[in-house]
Write a protein that holds these residues in place. Structure first.
Motif, PDB file in Angstrom:
ATOM      1  N   PRO A 138       0.797  -1.217   0.001  1.00 28.28           N
ATOM      2  CA  PRO A 138      -0.045   0.216   0.033  1.00 28.28           C
ATOM      3  C   PRO A 138       0.820   1.712   0.108  1.00 28.28           C
ATOM      4  O   PRO A 138       2.260   1.727   0.916  1.00 28.28           O
ATOM      5  N   PHE A 139       0.261   2.402  -0.589  1.00 26.40           N
ATOM      6  CA  PHE A 139       1.456   3.588  -0.727  1.00 26.40           C
ATOM      7  C   PHE A 139       0.526   5.292  -0.999  1.00 26.40           C
ATOM      8  O   PHE A 139      -1.418   4.824  -0.688  1.00 26.40           O
ATOM      9  N   ILE A 140       0.732   5.454  -0.293  1.00 27.44           N
ATOM     10  CA  ILE A 140       0.166   6.842   0.281  1.00 27.44           C
ATOM     11  C   ILE A 140       1.202   8.500  -0.373  1.00 27.44           C
ATOM     12  O   ILE A 140       2.327   8.751  -0.621  1.00 27.44           O
ATOM     13  N   ARG A 141       0.436   9.452  -1.317  1.00 32.66           N
ATOM     14  CA  ARG A 141       1.082  10.645  -1.074  1.00 32.66           C
ATOM     15  C   ARG A 141       0.354  12.168  -1.398  1.00 32.66           C
ATOM     16  O   ARG A 141      -0.696  11.630  -2.113  1.00 32.66           O
ATOM     17  N   PHE A 164      -4.221  -0.787  -7.416  1.00 35.69           N
ATOM     18  CA  PHE A 164      -5.399  -0.164  -7.595  1.00 35.69           C
ATOM     19  C   PHE A 164      -4.932   1.830  -7.475  1.00 35.69           C
ATOM     20  O   PHE A 164      -4.204   1.647  -6.107  1.00 35.69           O
ATOM     21  N   GLN A 165      -5.222   2.556  -7.518  1.00 37.46           N
ATOM     22  CA  GLN A 165      -4.842   3.792  -7.012  1.00 37.46           C
ATOM     23  C   GLN A 165      -6.062   5.092  -6.814  1.00 37.46           C
ATOM     24  O   GLN A 165      -7.240   4.656  -8.156  1.00 37.46           O
ATOM     25  N   ASN A 166      -6.637   5.344  -6.074  1.00 40.17           N
ATOM     26  CA  ASN A 166      -7.441   6.801  -5.859  1.00 40.17           C
ATOM     27  C   ASN A 166      -6.773   8.378  -5.458  1.00 40.17           C
ATOM     28  O   ASN A 166      -6.195   8.222  -4.418  1.00 40.17           O
ATOM     29  N   GLU A 167      -7.113   9.127  -6.476  1.00 42.56           N
ATOM     30  CA  GLU A 167      -6.837   9.987  -6.419  1.00 42.56           C
ATOM     31  C   GLU A 167      -7.745  11.289  -6.294  1.00 42.56           C
ATOM     32  O   GLU A 167      -8.991  11.607  -6.655  1.00 42.56           O
ATOM     33  N   TYR A 216      -3.867   7.439  -2.826  1.00 41.87           N
ATOM     34  CA  TYR A 216      -3.387   6.490  -2.095  1.00 41.87           C
ATOM     35  C   TYR A 216      -3.940   4.872  -2.615  1.00 41.87           C
ATOM     36  O   TYR A 216      -4.477   4.863  -4.002  1.00 41.87           O
ATOM     37  N   GLY A 217      -3.328   4.186  -2.527  1.00 41.84           N
ATOM     38  CA  GLY A 217      -3.549   2.522  -3.363  1.00 41.84           C
ATOM     39  C   GLY A 217      -2.842   1.785  -2.757  1.00 41.84           C
ATOM     40  O   GLY A 217      -2.258   2.025  -2.398  1.00 41.84           O
ATOM     41  N   LEU A 218      -2.696   0.189  -3.554  1.00 35.38           N
ATOM     42  CA  LEU A 218      -2.039  -0.904  -3.326  1.00 35.38           C
ATOM     43  C   LEU A 218      -1.444  -1.103  -4.789  1.00 35.38           C
ATOM     44  O   LEU A 218      -1.921  -1.439  -5.869  1.00 35.38           O
TER      45      LEU A 218
END
Length: 716
Positions: free
Chosen positions: A298-301, A354-357, A332-334
Motif C-alpha cells: 500500500p502507498f500514499i502521496r 489500484f489508485q484513488n486520487e 493512495y492505493g495498493l
C-alpha cells in the motif's frame, strides 16, 4: 535462483554450529542477515524483471564518481543516460516524450507529484538508479516512456553514516547527512538535505546571474526493513520534499495595461513566488518461497503547489490578469506483484494495481473588463474598458481511480532464447472514462555470453495526469482580459500507443560493451503538456494522432581504475490535430495543426552525453578526476516565417563539467574524509534551452553559466 536458495539454507544453518564457537556467533548472525536480505532482493527483482526492455544503470560507485558526487541532483544524473533530453524547469524527456515517466522505489510505484521546479527524490537515498525504456513488460503501466527505479541499500547495514557540505557559485549552500545501521533483523536508513541558491529556476536572460531567483529546498527520507523470517520481510519507507521558489524576472518589459491609473512598473522588481510540497509513504510485505514470490505494497502521496502573483499588481499591469493558484492531490492505493515458477521453462508473473486520487484546484484571477471591436480590415481589437479589476474564482475538485491487472509468462524456449509475453488491462475513471487491453511481447536471444539481441512490441495506455487537468470551459472569462479566443475545450483523453523496439548489445573486448537500439511509436490521442498562464504548472492536451522514432547508440568501458561511457541518440516526435483543451491555442494554430503533422515542442533531433572517471591510488587514499559532457541539437521554437507551429529550432549547444575528489583512507580523523572541487559549464557557454516561443512554451530559459563548487564529506 536455486543457487541463491541453497546458499541461504547453508548460511542459515550457521547458528547451530555457532553454539560451539561463541567467538564467531555475531559474525555468523550478521552473515545470515546479509544472505537472507540478498535472497529476498533477488526474489523481488525476479518478480519485476525488465525482460526485453532497455535498461541503463547507475550504481553507487558511478553516482559517487560523477561531477558533483553525492550532491548531484536526479535530473543531472538522468541526463547522462541514452536518449534523455534536457528541458527547462528541471524536466527531462526520454525518447522525445513529454513527461510520461514513472518513478519507483524498490520496484514500488510512487505516484507522480504535481509538476513544478522541485525534485521529489534525492539520488543520495539510492544504492543504484535504473532507467528502463523500450517495450516494457506487462507489469509496467500508465507512465511508459521510461521507468526510473531507485533501489535502496540492502543487507545488514553497518552502523554509520556521513555528513557533508557542498557549496559555491550563485550562493549555493547544500548541507546533507545520512545515518544507517541495523539491530537484530531490523535495518534502518535516514537521509536529509537542504539546498539554497540563487538559481532555483533557469535564468530567463543570458546573463551570468538571474534576478529574483532564490530557492530553498528541503528533502528527507527514511527506510526501515525487518526480515521477519528467512522467507519474508516487512519494509516501510517514506519521504518529503518541500521547495520555495522565486520566479526570475526579465528587466525592460513594457507594461500593457492601466491599473487604477498606474501604467508603469519596473519588471525587474516583480515578486512572484511558488511553493511546492510532496510527502509520500510506502509499506511493503514480501514473501519469497521456492516457487511463489509476491510483494504487497500500500502507498500514499500528497502533493501541493501554490503560486502567488506580484502583490503590487505587476502581473496584471503586464499581462492583463493576475492568478493566485492552488493545486493539491492526495493519492493512495495498493500495488501487488507475484511470480510463480510453473516449471523449468515457464515462470508466470501477475499483479494488480489500484489508485484513488482526489485533486483540488482553485485559481483566483484578477482581470479587467474589455470590449471587442473590429478594425477597418475586419480584425478584432480588444480594448480595456476600466482600470478597476474584477475578481473571478475558478474552483474544482475531482476524485478519480486507476485500476490495472496483468498476467504474463516468461518462457525459456531454449537455453539461448526467451519469450516474455502477456497483457495488462487498465481502467481510468476521472476526467475521462476509458479502458484498454494491452498485449506485450519481448523476445531475447543470447547466442553467446557476449551478444544479446532483443525485439519487442507493447500496446500502451497512458491516462492524463489528473492533478493537471483543468476546466473544459473558459466562458466565465468572456469580455475580460483573460478571455480566450476559443471559449471551449474538449476533455483530455488517455493516450494509446503501439510501440516497436529492437536492439543488440555486444561485448567487444573485456570491459568494453556497445549497444544499439531502435524504436518506432504510433500514437492516438498523443498527450502533451504546455505552460499556459502565469502559474508555472503545466497543463495537458491531446494531438489526435502522432508518431515517434529514434535510434540510440551507447558504449561503456570499465577496466581497472578507468571508467568511460558515451551515448548518442537521433529521433523525433510529431503530432497532428489538437483535440482537447483547445482554448489554450490561437485559431490559426489549431487550423494549421488540424491538417499538418508538426514537431512537438520537446522533440530534439540529436542528443549526446558521455564522461568518465579514473581512480588513482595515492599516498592519501584515492584521487578521482571525473568529467562529463552534454550535447543538444536544440528544442523546437517558433517558425521564423511564422507559418508552421514549432517550425523553428533553437541553436545546438555543448557543455562540459569537470571535477576532482580526494578520498582519504586515514590515519585517525582523516579516515572516511573526502574533499572535492567541481567546475560546471567549463567553457562558460551561454545557451538557450527555450526561447519562449513554440506551442505551449511560456518563457525563455537559459542554461546555467560556469560555476565553481567545493565540498567536504566525512563518513563515519
Amino acid at each position: 535462483m536455486r543457487r541463491l536458495v541453497l546458499l541461504a539454507s547453508v548460511a542459515l544453518s550457521g547458528p547451530a554450529l555457532a553454539q560451539t564457537v561463541p567467538d564467531n556467533s555475531a559474525d555468523q548472525t550478521q552473515g545470515d542477515i546479509v544472505v537472507t536480505a540478498k535472497r529476498l532482493d533477488a526474489a523481488r527483482n525476479d518478480i519485476l524483471p525488465a525482460l526485453g526492455a532497455s535498461e541503463f544503470n547507475f550504481d553507487r560507485t558511478v553516482l559517487n564518481n560523477q561531477v558533483g558526487g553525492a550532491d548531484r541532483n536526479l535530473t543531472q544524473v538522468l541526463l547522462q543516460a541514452p536518449g534523455v533530453t534536457q528541458d527547462s524547469y528541471g524536466a527531462v524527456h526520454v525518447r522525445n516524450e513529454h513527461g510520461n515517466l514513472q518513478y519507483r522505489l524498490n520496484g514500488i510505484v510512487v505516484p507522480e507529484s504535481i509538476s513544478g521546479f522541485g525534485q521529489t527524490f534525492d539520488p543520495r537515498i539510492a544504492d543504484s538508479i535504473a532507467l528502463i525504456t523500450g517495450t516494457l513488460p506487462a507489469q509496467y503501466g500508465y507512465r511508459t516512456s521510461g521507468v526510473i527505479n531507485l533501489s535502496t541499500k540492502s543487507g545488514a547495514f553497518e552502523n554509520g553514516g556521513d555528513i557533508g557540505y557542498y557549496g559555491g557559485s550563485r550562493g549555493t549552500i547544500q548541507p546533507s547527512a545520512t545515518l544507517h545501521g541495523s539491530t537484530g533483523n531490523l535495518n534502518y536508513f535516514f537521509s536529509g538535505s537542504y539546498l539554497q541558491n540563487d538559481l532555483g529556476v533557469e535564468n530567463p536572460t543570458g546573463t551570468r546571474n538571474a534576478i529574483h531567483d532564490r530557492t530553498e529546498q528541503y528533502r528527507a527520507f527514511g527506510y526501515l526493513s525487518d526480515a521477519i523470517s528467512d522467507t519474508s520481510r516487512i519494509t516501510v519507507f517514506g519521504g518529503t520534499a518541500i521547495g520555495k521558489f522565486q520566479i526570475p524576472n526579465v528587466p525592460g518589459q513594457n507594461p500593457q495595461f492601466d491599473l487604477n491609473g498606474r501604467t508603469t512598473f519596473d519588471s525587474s522588481q516583480l515578486d512572484q513566488n511558488q511553493r511546492e510540497t510532496t510527502h509520500y509513504g510506502v509499506a511493503a510485505y514480501q514473501y519469497a518461497g521456492d516457487k511463489l514470490n509476491f510483494q504487497v505494497a500500500p502507498f500514499i502521496r500528497y502533493s501541493a503547489t501554490h503560486f502567488t502573483p506580484d502583490p503590487q499588481g505587476g502581473d496584471i499591469i503586464f499581462n492583463g490578469f493576475s492568478d493566485n493558484s492552488r493545486l493539491s492531490s492526495l493519492a493512495y492505493g495498493l500495488q501487488a506483484d507475484a511470480s510463480y515458477k510453473l516449471s523449468d521453462a515457464h515462470t508466470l508473473r501477475f499483479g494488480v494495481f489500484f489508485q484513488n486520487e482526489h485533486t483540488k484546484a482553485s485559481v483566483n484571477s484578477l482581470v479587467f473588463p474589455t470590449i471587442t471591436t473590429l478594425d477597418p480590415d475586419g480584425n478584432p481589437v480588444v480594448t480595456q474598458t476600466s482600470n478597476q479589476t474584477t475578481s473571478i474564482t475558478d474552483s474544482q475538485s475531482k476524485t478519480g481511480q486507476l485500476y490495472g491487472l496483468y498476467l504474463q509468462d516468461e518462457w525459456s524456449v531454449s537455453p539461448t532464447l526467451t519469450l516474455n509475453f502477456g497483457a495488462r488491462f487498465d481502467v481510468v475513471h476521472a476526467y475521462t472514462h476509458e479502458q484498454q487491453i494491452s498485449p506485450r511481447a519481448n523476445l531475447v536471444y543470447q547466442p553467446t555470453g557476449r551478444t544479446t539481441f532483443h525485439i519487442g512490441y507493447a500496446r500502451n495506455f497512458t491516462p492524463p495526469p489528473q492533478e493537471l487537468v483543468g476546466t473544459t470551459t473558459v466562458a466565465q472569462f468572456a469580455n475580460t482580459t483573460k478571455e480566450s479566443e476559443i471559449p471551449f475545450g474538449d476533455p483530455v483523453k488517455a493516450e494509446r500507443e503501439h510501440y516497436f523496439d529492437a536492439g543488440v548489445q555486444q561485448t567487444l573486448l573485456p570491459g568494453l560493451t556497445v549497444g544499439l537500439d531502435a524504436y518506432y511509436k504510433i500514437k492516438r490521442n498523443l498527450l502533451d503538456e504546455g505552460q499556459f498562464g502565469s502559474s508555472l504548472v503545466l497543463s495537458p492536451f491531446n494531438y489526435a494522432r502522432g508518431y515517434a522514432w529514434g535510434v540510440e547508440l551507447r558504449g561503456n568501458y570499465t577496466q581497472g581504475p578507468l571508467a568511460l561511457y558515451a551515448n548518442v541518440a537521433r529521433g523525433k516526435e510529431k503530432g497532428k490535430d489538437i483535440v482537447s483543451s483547445q482554448f489554450f491555442f490561437a485559431p490559426e494554430e489549431l487550423a494549421y495543426i488540424a491538417n499538418h503533422y508538426i514537431y512537438t515542442d520537446h522533440s530534439q533531433q540529436w542528443t549526446a552525453s558521455g564522461g568518465g572517471s579514473v581512480t588513482i591510488k595515492d599516498g592519501l587514499g584515492t584521487l578521482v578526476p571525473t568529467a562529463d559532457f552534454l550535447y543538444g541539437d536544440g528544442l523546437r521554437a517558433e517558425d521564423p516565417a511564422g507559418i508552421v507551429p514549432n517550425g523553428g529550432k533553437l541553436p545546438s549547444y555543448f557543455t562540459a563539467n569537470f571535477g576532482i575528489a580526494q578520498n582519504f583512507d586515514g590515519p585517525g580523523v582523516l579516515k572516511g574524509l573526502s574533499i572535492r572541487f567541481d567546475i560546471t559549464n567549463v567553457f562558460d557557454k551561454s545557451y538557450l534551452i527555450r526561447d519562449g516561443s513554440g506551442v505551449g512554451v511560456g518563457a525563455p530559459q537559459f542554461g546555467a553559466r560556469r560555476g565553481f563548487f567545493g565540498g567536504i564529506r566525512k563518513t563515519f
